[in-house]
Scaffold this motif. Structure first.
Motif, PDB file in Angstrom:
ATOM      1  N   UNK A 130     -32.570  -2.572 -40.294  1.00 43.35           N
ATOM      2  CA  UNK A 130     -32.008  -1.753 -41.366  1.00 43.35           C
ATOM      3  C   UNK A 130     -31.573  -0.401 -40.814  1.00 43.35           C
ATOM      4  N   UNK A 131     -30.387   0.022 -41.199  1.00 40.81           N
ATOM      5  CA  UNK A 131     -29.942   1.389 -40.967  1.00 40.81           C
ATOM      6  C   UNK A 131     -29.904   2.099 -42.308  1.00 40.81           C
ATOM      7  N   UNK A 132     -30.538   3.262 -42.396  1.00 38.99           N
ATOM      8  CA  UNK A 132     -30.553   4.045 -43.623  1.00 38.99           C
ATOM      9  C   UNK A 132     -30.002   5.429 -43.334  1.00 38.99           C
ATOM     10  N   UNK A 133     -29.044   5.863 -44.164  1.00 37.54           N
ATOM     11  CA  UNK A 133     -28.432   7.186 -44.008  1.00 37.54           C
ATOM     12  C   UNK A 133     -28.605   7.928 -45.327  1.00 37.54           C
ATOM     13  N   UNK A 134     -29.237   9.089 -45.280  1.00 40.00           N
ATOM     14  CA  UNK A 134     -29.515   9.843 -46.497  1.00 40.00           C
ATOM     15  C   UNK A 134     -28.251  10.508 -47.026  1.00 40.00           C
ATOM     16  N   UNK A 135     -28.262  10.792 -48.335  1.00 39.26           N
ATOM     17  CA  UNK A 135     -27.142  11.497 -48.931  1.00 39.26           C
ATOM     18  C   UNK A 135     -26.943  12.874 -48.320  1.00 39.26           C
ATOM     19  N   UNK A 136     -28.054  13.545 -47.962  1.00 40.71           N
ATOM     20  CA  UNK A 136     -27.965  14.846 -47.326  1.00 40.71           C
ATOM     21  C   UNK A 136     -27.233  14.753 -45.991  1.00 40.71           C
ATOM     22  N   UNK A 137     -27.568  13.726 -45.185  1.00 43.53           N
ATOM     23  CA  UNK A 137     -26.908  13.547 -43.898  1.00 43.53           C
ATOM     24  C   UNK A 137     -25.413  13.269 -44.084  1.00 43.53           C
ATOM     25  N   UNK A 138     -25.072  12.444 -45.054  1.00 35.47           N
ATOM     26  CA  UNK A 138     -23.679  12.137 -45.324  1.00 35.47           C
ATOM     27  C   UNK A 138     -22.914  13.393 -45.715  1.00 35.47           C
ATOM     28  N   UNK A 139     -23.569  14.246 -46.483  1.00 37.29           N
ATOM     29  CA  UNK A 139     -22.907  15.449 -46.970  1.00 37.29           C
ATOM     30  C   UNK A 139     -22.639  16.452 -45.854  1.00 37.29           C
TER      31      UNK A 139
ATOM     32  N   UNK B 181     -22.321  15.978 -42.731  1.00 35.18           N
ATOM     33  CA  UNK B 181     -21.386  15.486 -41.718  1.00 35.18           C
ATOM     34  C   UNK B 181     -19.992  15.228 -42.286  1.00 35.18           C
ATOM     35  N   UNK B 182     -19.791  15.535 -43.575  1.00 26.50           N
ATOM     36  CA  UNK B 182     -18.464  15.405 -44.169  1.00 26.50           C
ATOM     37  C   UNK B 182     -18.007  13.984 -44.366  1.00 26.50           C
ATOM     38  N   UNK B 183     -18.925  13.072 -44.617  1.00 30.14           N
ATOM     39  CA  UNK B 183     -18.558  11.665 -44.821  1.00 30.14           C
ATOM     40  C   UNK B 183     -17.650  11.525 -46.043  1.00 30.14           C
ATOM     41  N   UNK B 184     -16.598  10.730 -45.905  1.00 25.43           N
ATOM     42  CA  UNK B 184     -15.612  10.580 -46.971  1.00 25.43           C
ATOM     43  C   UNK B 184     -15.934   9.377 -47.851  1.00 25.43           C
ATOM     44  N   UNK B 185     -16.153   8.222 -47.233  1.00 27.49           N
ATOM     45  CA  UNK B 185     -16.451   7.002 -47.977  1.00 27.49           C
ATOM     46  C   UNK B 185     -17.356   6.125 -47.119  1.00 27.49           C
ATOM     47  N   UNK B 186     -17.678   4.924 -47.612  1.00 30.50           N
ATOM     48  CA  UNK B 186     -18.680   4.114 -46.923  1.00 30.50           C
ATOM     49  C   UNK B 186     -18.182   3.545 -45.602  1.00 30.50           C
ATOM     50  N   UNK B 187     -16.882   3.647 -45.306  1.00 29.33           N
ATOM     51  CA  UNK B 187     -16.417   3.194 -43.992  1.00 29.33           C
ATOM     52  C   UNK B 187     -16.978   4.066 -42.872  1.00 29.33           C
TER      53      UNK B 187
ATOM     54  N   UNK C 243     -18.948  19.026 -37.232  1.00 27.50           N
ATOM     55  CA  UNK C 243     -19.128  19.743 -38.490  1.00 27.50           C
ATOM     56  C   UNK C 243     -19.875  21.046 -38.231  1.00 27.50           C
ATOM     57  N   UNK C 244     -19.474  22.084 -38.927  1.00 28.44           N
ATOM     58  CA  UNK C 244     -20.164  23.374 -38.911  1.00 28.44           C
ATOM     59  C   UNK C 244     -20.465  23.723 -40.364  1.00 28.44           C
ATOM     60  N   UNK C 245     -21.750  23.869 -40.696  1.00 28.97           N
ATOM     61  CA  UNK C 245     -22.161  23.990 -42.096  1.00 28.97           C
ATOM     62  C   UNK C 245     -23.070  25.195 -42.270  1.00 28.97           C
ATOM     63  N   UNK C 246     -22.747  26.031 -43.260  1.00 29.01           N
ATOM     64  CA  UNK C 246     -23.621  27.138 -43.655  1.00 29.01           C
ATOM     65  C   UNK C 246     -24.245  26.808 -45.002  1.00 29.01           C
TER      66      UNK C 246
ATOM     67  N   UNK D 259     -15.304  20.554 -41.371  1.00 30.03           N
ATOM     68  CA  UNK D 259     -15.483  19.207 -40.819  1.00 30.03           C
ATOM     69  C   UNK D 259     -14.205  18.746 -40.131  1.00 30.03           C
ATOM     70  N   UNK D 260     -14.334  18.388 -38.875  1.00 31.01           N
ATOM     71  CA  UNK D 260     -13.214  17.824 -38.136  1.00 31.01           C
ATOM     72  C   UNK D 260     -13.474  16.359 -37.840  1.00 31.01           C
ATOM     73  N   UNK D 261     -12.513  15.505 -38.180  1.00 29.43           N
ATOM     74  CA  UNK D 261     -12.630  14.065 -37.954  1.00 29.43           C
ATOM     75  C   UNK D 261     -11.546  13.597 -36.984  1.00 29.43           C
ATOM     76  N   UNK D 262     -11.925  12.684 -36.097  1.00 26.11           N
ATOM     77  CA  UNK D 262     -11.008  12.151 -35.090  1.00 26.11           C
ATOM     78  C   UNK D 262     -10.299  13.295 -34.373  1.00 26.11           C
ATOM     79  N   UNK D 263     -11.105  14.200 -33.821  1.00 27.74           N
ATOM     80  CA  UNK D 263     -10.555  15.397 -33.192  1.00 27.74           C
ATOM     81  C   UNK D 263      -9.684  15.073 -31.985  1.00 27.74           C
ATOM     82  N   UNK D 264      -9.877  13.925 -31.372  1.00 26.17           N
ATOM     83  CA  UNK D 264      -9.017  13.506 -30.267  1.00 26.17           C
ATOM     84  C   UNK D 264      -7.710  12.883 -30.720  1.00 26.17           C
TER      85      UNK D 264
END
Length: 741
Positions: free
Chosen positions: A54-63, A65-71, A680-683, A695-700
């Motif tokens: 099982x992999x579990x990811x908390x809502x706090x972690x998703x937030x 890291x700037x997660x957009x959707x379940x992909x 991600x840089x979060x205050x 949040x920067x995604x696919x920076x390359x």
């Protein structure tokens, strides 16, 4: 077998350090990795105690890291592929350990189950769930047929929302970023009194396209989604709990037509001037139109009664429905060389009863499940160079009944045995209609002047599929913090009827296809080491895949021979490792590694290149789709306390996927290996009321395919050499603003 031993050694390299790590005594409690609670076995347990990968990811972690959707789960979960389906904006495709479904046509069911608060989502349309109002996401790898049902032979993805409790709260969040991104989420929850809680969330997600439709001027790869969720919770006594939830999502994004990968050719093999390969992979010249509308909605009611300290009863009642109307331009040019206007609709009613028992040494869940669902749709295959449209329509009605149980017994304080099983019976009726029409579009899609031609299919068939799927596991606590387990489980995916069936080209397709089955063996080790500084979860697995269902689509003249067939059998093996390492109270790393080797042992299909066509074994020429051999990720989180000014966190991450195939037949659409780099840089304010994130995604700015359609000139001269690819998002930068009141 030698390769399987190599995979076992991969995980064994991590296991070999257990004796040293398990007895290390150096870390303070304030740097220990937090314990993770999951509901993989339909009851709350510590992640390390569950004999399931099982992999579990908390809502706090998703937030943060700037997660957009379940992909986003694909980047950090071993051996998982979860992506937006080809030709769509919000249809989901999922594969776990090589098992899944790419074909989202109505009536063809997925191999990875999706659940929202234990309610099964039967159809993949509008299932690319945006991240909001979520407590955690769970990914259960391997067959989950005992507790989750017939269509989880690859695994299950769970979207879990939180109960309403604590002080009243209003949360507002806005995202602005690249491509004129404009997201807004407003959510509120409150306890009206000691017994009644109310929650409501409304969200809108908007973005211009990553590219343009150069024919119509419309945005391409844009986003226009509105979603809402409401919840009422009632706790009249300490032993009773009720929850009524409703949700709706509407997607009005423009159609996603893809990118032409090779120049277009006419029936004479000559270049088509308007069908060239565009420099920007997000641009298109599609002329099929810009109309698209997807809506999904549902309501569920949970009742929970704690009859005693050891016995709890649950009832989960749910209804869901959805509609899709859109178009896919396979040829990506203004003329209708190969266009597919389509519409789908579905509805489902489910009822589940559970009894949960917990005592000092015995724990278990027992249940009954019922599903009544209909999936229907229609589409035209418009072949412009032949002035031909092939109209296809039909529906599949499903009634499913099952009974299940899973019981765990603690033989000693260290040794536990779990035994479970599920009996499933599916009754299906499929109705399929397919007919040729002269003209561009048939009467089904607004062309009453189309001239009726040959009726290719017009039949109704019924069948019943039933299966008992067992599971057994044994767990042993090496230390109070380290657990090892071994398990055997079976998975079952229902049979059915191909909605594209052509009774002329493939007469046997009217009989439908049989269920597919997976026998899976798994061994794992989980635990906390270095006095809690390091959390590790690892597993090795070996699966035998039987009666594998594959969608076969072979161009024949001006038509396409389509058939969902049980092509044969295969074997899959691999290893997984994931964990968290905390170096100090403010610095920790997340990491994952997955390895999968999947090979066909038998692949029997009709060889339409021979005259007359014959069935032969293609096993040596076929590969697994959407199954990279290697995938992995690593991220580092650094937090710094600013005292009264709050705190900041910097989270860089990298994920890797090795090369993989889009289909069972290798093609130019196959994707090479690639890396994705995010940061991600979060205050966060000292009182946790305000948060600002960058949040920067696919920076390359990596270009990578996630899907495609393959109709080259060598397969049929009428299809315009239509080979199209669909790509993941380019580099984006987003600023998120959040406030709690």
């Amino acid at each position: 077998m030698k390769s399987f031993l190599k995979a076992a050694l991969l995980a064994g390299a991590a296991w070999s350090v257990v004796p040293t790590l398990a007895f290390a005594q150096s870390a303070a409690d304030d740097v220990a990795v937090e314990e993770v609670t999951v509901t993989a076995r339909r009851r709350e347990e510590s992640l390390k105690d569950v004999p399931v990968a099982v992999t579990a990811v908390s809502g706090e972690r998703l937030e943060v890291t700037g997660a957009v959707d379940i992909t986003t789960l694909q980047q950090s979960t071993p051996n998982l592929t979860v992506q937006v389906a080809r030709g769509s904006n919000s249809t989901l495709i999922s594969f776990i350990r090589g098992v899944g479904q790419q074909d989202p046509l109505w009536g063809f069911e997925p191999g990875v189950g999706l659940y929202i608060d234990d309610v099964y989502i039967a159809r993949p349309q509008a299932a690319v769930l945006d991240i909001f109002d979520v407590q955690r996401l769970e990914v259960l790898r391997g067959p989950q047929g005992t507790l989750y049902g017939r269509n989880t032979i690859g695994g299950a993805i769970k979207y879990v929302t939180a109960k309403i409790e604590g002080e009243p709260e209003l949360k507002l969040k806005a995202n602005v970023g690249s491509y004129d991104q404009r997201d807004f989420v407003a959510s509120g929850k409150a306890m009206v009194n000691d017994y009644l809680g109310v929650g409501l969330t409304w969200a809108t997600f908007n973005r211009d396209g990553f590219g343009k439709n150069l024919t119509t001027g419309a945005e391409h790869y844009d986003k226009d989604v509105v979603a809402a969720r409401g919840t009422i919770e009632l706790t009249p006594t300490d032993n009773l709990f009720f929850r009524l939830s409703g949700d709706i999502v509407t997607d009005r994004s423009n159609p996603r037509h893809g990118h032409r990968e090779v120049p277009g050719l006419n029936v004479l093999g000559q270049p088509i001037p308007t069908a060239t390969v565009l420099d920007d992979v997000y641009d298109t010249r599609a002329g099929a139109g810009d109309k698209n509308h997807v809506e999904a909605r549902g309501v569920s009611f949970l009742g929970e009664w704690k009859a005693s300290d050891t016995l709890t009863f649950k009832s989960i009642t749910a209804y869901r429905a959805g509609e899709t109307e859109g178009v896919i331009d396979f040829d990506n040019e203004p003329a209708a060389l190969l266009d597919i206007p389509a519409r789908y609709n579905d509805h489902q009613f489910t009822q589940e009863f559970q009894a949960l028992y917990t005592s000092d040494r015995l724990q278990g869940v027992f249940g009954l499940y019922y599903l009544n669902a209909t999936a229907a749709g229609a589409f035209d295959t418009v072949v412009g160079q032949a002035n031909l449209s092939i109209a296809t329509a039909g529906h599949v009605d499903t009634k499913s009944y099952s009974a299940f149980a899973d019981v765990s017994y603690d033989v000693t304080d260290q040794l536990s045995i779990s035994v479970g099983g599920r009996y499933t019976k599916d009754k299906k009726t499929g109705q399929v209609y397919r007919q040729n029409f002269t003209g561009l579009k048939s009467p089904l899609f607004g062309n009453p002047t189309a001239i009726p031609g040959l009726v290719r299919s017009n039949f109704t068939s019924s069948d019943t599929y039933e299966r008992f799927t067992p599971r057994v596991s044994i767990s042993y606590d090496i230390t109070p913090d380290v657990t090892t387990y071994a398990s055997f489980s079976q998975g079952f995916k229902s049979g059915g009827f191909d909605m594209r069936a052509d009774a002329i080209l493939t007469p046997t397709s009217i009989n439908g296809y049989d269920p597919e089955k997976v026998d899976s063996y798994e061994a794992g080790l989980k635990g906390n080491f270095l006095d809690g500084r390091l959390s590790l979860n690892s597993a090795v697995f070996y699966s035998k895949y039987k009666d594998q269902q594959v969608t076969l689509q072979t161009p024949v003249g001006a038509s396409i021979a389509s058939q969902v067939a049980n092509v044969g059998k295969s074997h899959i093996y691999g290893a997984e490792l994931e964990g968290v390492a905390r170096f100090t109270q403010d610095i920790f790393a997340n990491f994952s590694l997955g390895y999968t080797k999947a090979e066909f042992d038998e692949y029997r299909a009709l060889d339409l290149t021979r005259t007359p066509p014959v069935v032969r074994d293609f096993a040596d020429e076929r590969v697994f789709q959407n199954t990279p051999k290697w995938n992995g990720s690593v991220s580092l989180t650094w937090r710094h306390d600013l005292g009264d000014h709050g705190s900041i966190a910097f989270i860089p991450s990298a994920s890797y996927r090795s090369s993989f195939n889009m289909f069972e037949v290798p093609s130019i659409l196959d994707q090479d290996s690639y890396w994705l780099l995010d940061a991600s840089l979060v205050w966060t304010s000292a009182n946790d009321r305000y948060r600002v994130g960058l949040h920067g995604k696919n920076l390359g700015d990596e270009e990578y395919r996630v899907g495609g359609y393959n109709f080259p000139q060598t397969a049929g001269v009428l299809f315009g050499n239509s080979v199209t690819g669909y790509y993941g998002p380019p580099r984006t930068v987003t600023v998120s603003l959040e406030a709690k009141f």
